[in-house]
Design a protein around this motif. Structure first.
Motif, PDB file in Angstrom:
ATOM      1  N   LYS C  55      -5.785  -0.062   2.561  1.00 48.56           N
ATOM      2  CA  LYS C  55      -4.862  -0.956   1.866  1.00 48.56           C
ATOM      3  C   LYS C  55      -3.500  -0.985   2.564  1.00 48.56           C
ATOM      4  O   LYS C  55      -3.015   0.044   3.032  1.00 48.56           O
ATOM      5  N   ALA C  56      -2.870  -2.160   2.556  1.00 47.60           N
ATOM      6  CA  ALA C  56      -1.574  -2.305   3.209  1.00 47.60           C
ATOM      7  C   ALA C  56      -0.496  -1.552   2.435  1.00 47.60           C
ATOM      8  O   ALA C  56      -0.369  -1.723   1.219  1.00 47.60           O
ATOM      9  N   VAL C  57       0.246  -0.721   3.147  1.00 54.47           N
ATOM     10  CA  VAL C  57       1.366   0.005   2.535  1.00 54.47           C
ATOM     11  C   VAL C  57       2.539  -0.004   3.520  1.00 54.47           C
ATOM     12  O   VAL C  57       2.362  -0.283   4.705  1.00 54.47           O
ATOM     13  N   ASP C 112      -4.779  -7.589   5.372  1.00 49.26           N
ATOM     14  CA  ASP C 112      -4.982  -7.054   4.022  1.00 49.26           C
ATOM     15  C   ASP C 112      -5.112  -8.193   3.006  1.00 49.26           C
ATOM     16  O   ASP C 112      -5.951  -8.165   2.110  1.00 49.26           O
TER      17      ASP C 112
END
Lengths: 266, 782, 161
Positions: C55-57, C112
């Motif tokens: 997941k994009a963070v 994402d």
């Protein structure tokens, strides 16, 4: 960032012990507010106790008309939960508009309400939904939980474990974002139940989230946006900053309330 | 044009490294032994420095050195200067106050550098910076330029009485007054051009390395013009002689003007490297960028525009106060004068123009050129007053403009500029067609049914690119020449390297310049490499700003190509036993016209280097250099039409359509030109709707010092743009190009504000038109 | 000091860093992966976006220690086997970048976004979903175009498979 010592807790009791052993420790969940604040040296906890890996804090449960959201549920998890979206679309809608996609992957509901930023979204929802905040020590009603700007009823070592509420008949949330930060410049959450309407306002109050009596009264007899026509919100306890005057915020409270009701009525 | 040559929509050669994470920016550079610098900055807008105690900081873990302005002075490092001399109308030269790279006795804006800490890690340096003890005595501050001119205002520099740097004028005041007195109608407005922060996404950074063995300095820096940086640091700041200083600007993450100037941090990193004996790297955090990158705009202007009975313009009078901040930045003085007042004729025949400009010190961040530099301010003044005049006169804004357009070229304006070519009606017509201007009333009525206020606004801008010629700018006070250099090296196997003094920090020179070369010889693009940004590789250059890389930089390449081609033809003629005048070079080979006799390009190159069989007396090699000094500016122009919908309940503005029709002359790569326009539009729309600095008037603190409070345009704030071009080739340069980098930022702000004021029916609206302001303007006009 | 270990671009890595070390600095300085950038201090610009466990963070808003035990993908690891990822290819094809500084974060965010919208994307959604990524060069016009094109290309691929 100042020096700090990181600890990862795997259980609530371990987390409490780690915090109590620290000089000036702080819990961290998603860290989406705390870490940037530490980077700017505006917070300098000696120790960070990471709650993100505690299994007890996870999950979203719906049984009957009861909803329970684990404190470590991320905004993305709340936004994407299909059962929740069906049961209470307003809360999914709210979660979808917190921060941005990347922040939503890390930020948690527990972290957000523990921080009680006066422009955060969740406090409005919890207050309007008459939610209960569960901690490792007790249950606190939303009415008692949010105390003042960045201040809650939590004790230093107390950990939010979940948030629960009874499903309302209808609910809606409308937010006018601060153009720069995208926090709420003003957000209004309305929830209608058989026993009345609760409307909570975030982003606008000098002392943080609050319930708006004039709106609740106007909506009590008719839960329709038109019931709010011509309503005036007193500006005297609202915030003034470079982005919005109290007067403008008062206008936004009325407008967002209408839009929240429209959303609730679908 | 061919599939890769001039005019082709070629995808960029440089993209590969950026999309795979392999770009090389200054902060990516690592030098053995490198340490980290953190600056100690003034928390006050105006204060006397009473004492600096570095002892505690020196004792902190990892600290290598803590340096102050006193040591800088001891080492003879000079003050920062403004390199363009402007004289006031009374003939006295501008009043420049002293600016030390590290303040010694007084600070004049929040964020001014006072000391520097060098430590093993960035974290340790920051820890130690907090331990530097500085005793300040706070003084009253002034942040507003109008207030700074008032009696009793806090005084910044002893050199500048009443904080006035210069009081400059252009044109004849009495003639304009006379014209306005006799006018049938005069539109008067007071306009503010809001202060902006450039906000290149890559924060500024510098890595200074002193090599003791060679007594030689290297600076990696985020610069748009490394050669100018070297020149200034050598000639004026006494950092090192030019032959002992190499400046490298590798991949640079956007500039928009803010990376033209030499800043204190670059000087200090070099100097501190010698002082401490270690390479020193500094990278700004975003807050530092907000506080210390040169800001843009910040004008307060009163304007009067007069018309005769036939709605023809008879005169324009402009009085501007320009906020310069606490010190004069490198090119600050030229921005509100020769880059502003000289553009006030716009696209119109205006017989008399007078402009007065007062430049003022305040306790704010220094202000200098930011995308457009003076021209957006001029366009905003003119295009708002023209649109407002049309509303007052009850005529169509388009027709009022059309009536007053310049139609014959060359056209000498009353404010220095001599427009060489243009067709303003063509871009107006193109934009109106694309925007379906005629259909607007229907759209407005439809929006009304949805509860939205729809408005349309127009802006017809002109700008001047490729500031030149050197002799002329020299006579107007410029401290440097404004030419460009190029060297074309054909290697022995036929590949080509082009060394250019232009610098690409997003503009795509590695592609467009290669297209120019590929066009000339018909060689594939991948055989052409563009070398830039290193003073050890490229001999001398003036860099990239003011949309000059195409008009000036590429023209220098063309000049060098001319020389290479001439020599190559001589070689080919000799080898093909033909007359030189019969040789053509195309499609990667030299051939004798009208015959099937050809010689592959690489063989021409190889022959030049083997030198086995060259024409009598010819030197070996195939490499030529050129310097190109333009004869005039170029004059891109165009018409922008914005259509907006305002939410009457919240004041929120949505841009529902934005049309741009630009005349950039000939175009080398449409894909890249469109991208430049898109980016410029976003910055102009940002200025109009979202961006603005707010200083606390009492404390002088910059309140909008992060993205939490300064509104950057995001994808959701903007529409897709409808861009197109018209073409009157520039007669002044060999490619017929004009420049496209700044147009979007220049033309769009008045179009947006004109559209909103049209929607809400109130002309009194300032930038940025935030929802709150639009809501208040609607309330005020009810 | 914190002992950390994680998988970065498919490779197991370990390190000893100050507890206060941000993930982005661990990647840039300890791992030499300088494609991930830092463009702001307040978690808005998105130049630092990486994928954490898919997941994009924002790697500037997380300690390296918080990411210990996780799977991290950076821009350097996106292309597989020398072939550009469809999002990378679309950014090049549609001129979705200029100075390149925001680009790694933009591309990671876009990949994402496309993952989370397997049913496809429209312009409005793309613009809203780019809220956490700031670009100063492109005006987003061509970024939006590139994301839409990549989404289409990837769903086409998925359908074909």
């Amino acid at each position: 960032m100042h020096q700090t010592t990181y600890h990862r807790a795997s259980s609530l009791s371990e987390a409490v012990k780690l915090l109590n052993d620290a000089d000036d420790g702080k819990y961290v969940a998603g860290g989406q507010t705390l870490i940037p604040t530490m980077k700017q040296r505006l917070a300098a906890p000696s120790d960070l106790v990471d709650l993100r890996h505690i299994a007890d804090l996870k999950g979203i449960e719906i049984s009957g008309d009861k909803v329970k959201i684990g404190a470590a549920a991320t905004h993305a998890e709340v936004a994407e939960d299909k059962a929740l979206a069906k049961a209470c679309p307003a809360i999914s809608h709210l979660a979808t508009h917190i921060g941005d996609p990347h922040v939503r992957h890390m930020g948690t509901i527990g972290g957000s309400i523990a921080n009680n930023d006066p422009a955060a979204d969740y406090p409005a929802a919890l207050l309007a939904l008459n939610a209960t905040v569960h901690t490792n020590k007790r249950e606190i009603s939303a009415d008692d939980f949010f105390v003042d700007l960045f201040e809650t009823a939590l004790e230093d070592d107390e950990i939010i474990t979940a948030v629960s509420f009874t499903l309302p008949e209808k609910a809606g949330y409308a937010k006018f974002p601060n153009p720069a930060s995208r926090y709420a410049l003003t957000g209004v959450f309305v929830a209608k139940r058989a026993d009345g309407v609760r409307a909570a306002v975030t982003g606008a109050g000098e002392n943080g989230v609050f319930r708006a009596d004039p709106i609740e009264q106007a909506l009590a007899s008719s839960f329709d946006a038109s019931a709010l026509d011509g309503i005036t919100i007193p500006a005297d306890s609202l915030m003034t900053d470079i982005h919005a005057s109290a007067e403008y915020r008062a206008n936004l409270v009325a407008v967002m309330a209408k839009r929240a009701v429209q959303a609730a009525n679908g | 044009m061919g599939i890769e040559g001039i005019g082709a929509r070629v995808v960029r050669k440089e993209d590969k490294r950026f999309i795979t994470g392999l770009g090389r920016y200054v902060d990516d550079m690592v030098v053995p032994g490198m340490k980290h610098a953190i600056f100690v900055r003034s928390p006050y807008a105006h204060a006397a420095i009473k004492k600096i105690d570095t002892e505690a900081a020196m004792a902190m873990p990892g600290v290598i050195g803590v340096l102050t302005g006193a040591q800088l002075k001891d080492d003879g490092i000079g003050n920062l200067i403004c390199g363009w001399m402007i004289n006031s109308k009374d003939g006295t030269p501008m009043k420049m106050g002293a600016w030390s790279a590290l303040a010694t006795d007084r600070v004049r804006y929040v964020g001014e550098a006072v000391a520097v800490v060098v430590a093993e890690t960035r974290g340790q340096a920051r820890d130690a910076a907090e331990a530097v003890e500085i005793a300040y005595e706070e003084m009253p501050a002034v942040t507003d330029a109008v207030k700074a001119l008032e009696k009793g205002a806090p005084q910044l520099h002893p050199e500048a009485e009443n904080n006035l740097i210069y009081d400059w004028e252009i044109g004849e005041a009495s003639a304009v007054d006379q014209a306005l007195d006799g006018a049938a109608h005069v539109t008067r407005m007071k306009l503010v051009n809001n202060r902006l922060v450039p906000n290149a996404m890559e924060p500024r950074a510098a890595l200074g390395h002193y090599d003791k063995a060679e007594d030689h300095f290297t600076l990696w820096t985020t610069s748009q013009n490394p050669h100018v940086a070297r020149l200034v640091m050598s000639a004026f700041y006494n950092v090192a002689p030019e032959n002992k200083l190499r400046v490298i600007a590798p991949d640079v993450g956007g500039g928009f003007g803010s990376k033209i100037y030499v800043y204190p941090e670059e000087i200090i990193c070099l100097w501190a490297s010698k002082r401490t004996g270690v390479p020193v790297k500094w990278v700004a955090d975003r807050t530092e960028s907000f506080l210390t990158d040169a800001h843009g705009r910040d004008h307060v202007t009163e304007v009067s525009l007069g018309f005769d009975r036939d709605n023809r313009i008879v005169g324009l009078k402009v009085d501007t106060i320009a906020n310069f901040g606490g010190y004069m930045s490198l090119f600050s003085s030229a921005v509100p004068t020769y880059l502003y007042a000289t553009l006030l004729s716009g696209q119109y025949v205006i017989p008399k123009i007078h402009c007065n400009v007062r430049a003022v010190y305040t306790n704010t961040t220094p202000v200098d050129a930011y995308r457009g530099a003076g021209r957006p301010e001029a366009t905003y003044v003119l295009e708002r007053v023209v649109e407002t005049a049309a509303r007052e006169l009850g005529v169509s804004p388009a027709e009022l403009r059309r009536k007053n357009f310049i139609r014959e070229f060359p056209y000498q304006t009353p404010v220095i500029m001599n427009y060489d070519a243009g067709d303003y009606e063509a871009s107006l017509d193109a934009a109106m067609r694309e925007a379906n201007y005629a259909g607007f009333p229907t759209r407005r009525d439809e929006a009304k049914k949805r509860g939205k206020l729809r408005g349309i606004g127009m802006s017809c801008y002109i700008e001047a690119c490729g500031i030149a010629p050197s002799q002329a700018v020299g006579s107007l006070g410029a401290g440097v020449g404004l030419w460009e250099s190029a060297e074309v090296r054909v290697n022995a196997a036929g590949t080509i390297e082009v060394l250019t003094g232009s610098h690409s920090h997003g503009q795509g020179h590695e592609t467009t310049f290669a297209q120019v070369v590929a066009s000339r010889f018909g060689v594939p693009l991948e055989q052409v490499s563009i070398v830039h940004g290193d003073t050890d590789k490229v001999q001398m250059g003036m860099g990239t700003y003011g949309s000059r890389s195409g008009a000036v930089g590429a023209s220098a390449i063309v000049k060098a190509l001319d020389k290479v081609e001439a020599k190559a033809k001589k070689i080919a003629a000799h080898l093909l036993e033909a007359d030189e005048s019969d040789i053509v070079i195309e499609n990667g080979e030299a051939k004798v016209a009208g015959t099937d006799r050809t010689l592959p390009w690489f063989q021409v190159a190889l022959a030049a280097y083997t030198a086995h069989n060259l024409p009598e007396g010819m030197e070996p090699g195939l490499k030529e250099g050129a310097f190109y000094d333009p004869t005039n500016f170029t004059f891109p122009a165009g018409c922008y039409i914005a259509e907006v919908e305002v939410d009457p309940e919240t004041g929120h503005t949505e841009i529902v359509q934005f049309v741009a029709a630009d005349d950039f002359g000939n175009i080398i790569n449409p894909l890249i030109v469109e991208g430049q326009v898109h980016g410029g539009l976003a910055q102009g729309i940002g200025q109009a709707l979202l961006e603005g600095c707010h200083y606390d008037p009492t404390s002088g603190q910059l309140v909008t010092a992060s993205y939490m409070d300064y509104t950057m345009p995001r994808a959701g704030d903007l529409p897709s743009f409808q861009v197109s071009t018209t073409n009157t080739p520039c007669p002044g340069n060999p490619l017929g190009v004009k420049g496209c980098g700044e147009a979007g930022a220049i033309g769009s702000p008045p179009a947006i504000i004109n559209a909103i004021t049209d929607a809400i029916g109130n002309n009194d609206l300032s930038m940025p038109a935030t929802p709150q302001k639009v809501w208040a303007a609607m309330k005020a006009s009810q | 000091m914190a002992e950390i270990s994680m998988t970065v671009n498919g490779r197991k890595v370990t390190g000893t860093v100050e507890d206060r070390t941000l993930l982005v600095h661990f990647l840039r300085e300890n791992q030499g992966l300088t494609g991930t950038h830092v463009g702001c201090d307040t978690s808005q610009c998105g130049a630092c976006v990486v994928h954490l466990d898919g997941k994009a963070v924002k790697s500037c808003s997380m300690l390296a220690a918080q990411a210990s035990g996780s799977d991290v993908l950076t821009i350097e690891g996106l292309a597989e086997g020398g072939e550009l990822h469809p999002v990378q290819a679309a950014f090049k094809e549609h001129h979705g970048l200029q100075c390149g500084f925001c680009t790694p974060g933009m591309i990671m965010a876009a990949a994402d976004m496309i993952r989370r919208h397997p049913q496809g994307l429209d312009e409005k959604t793309v613009r809203a979903e780019l809220e956490g990524n700031i670009c100063r060069c492109t005006g987003y016009h061509n970024i939006v175009k590139a994301v839409l094109a990549a989404s289409e290309a990837m769903s086409g691929k998925a359908k074909a498979a």
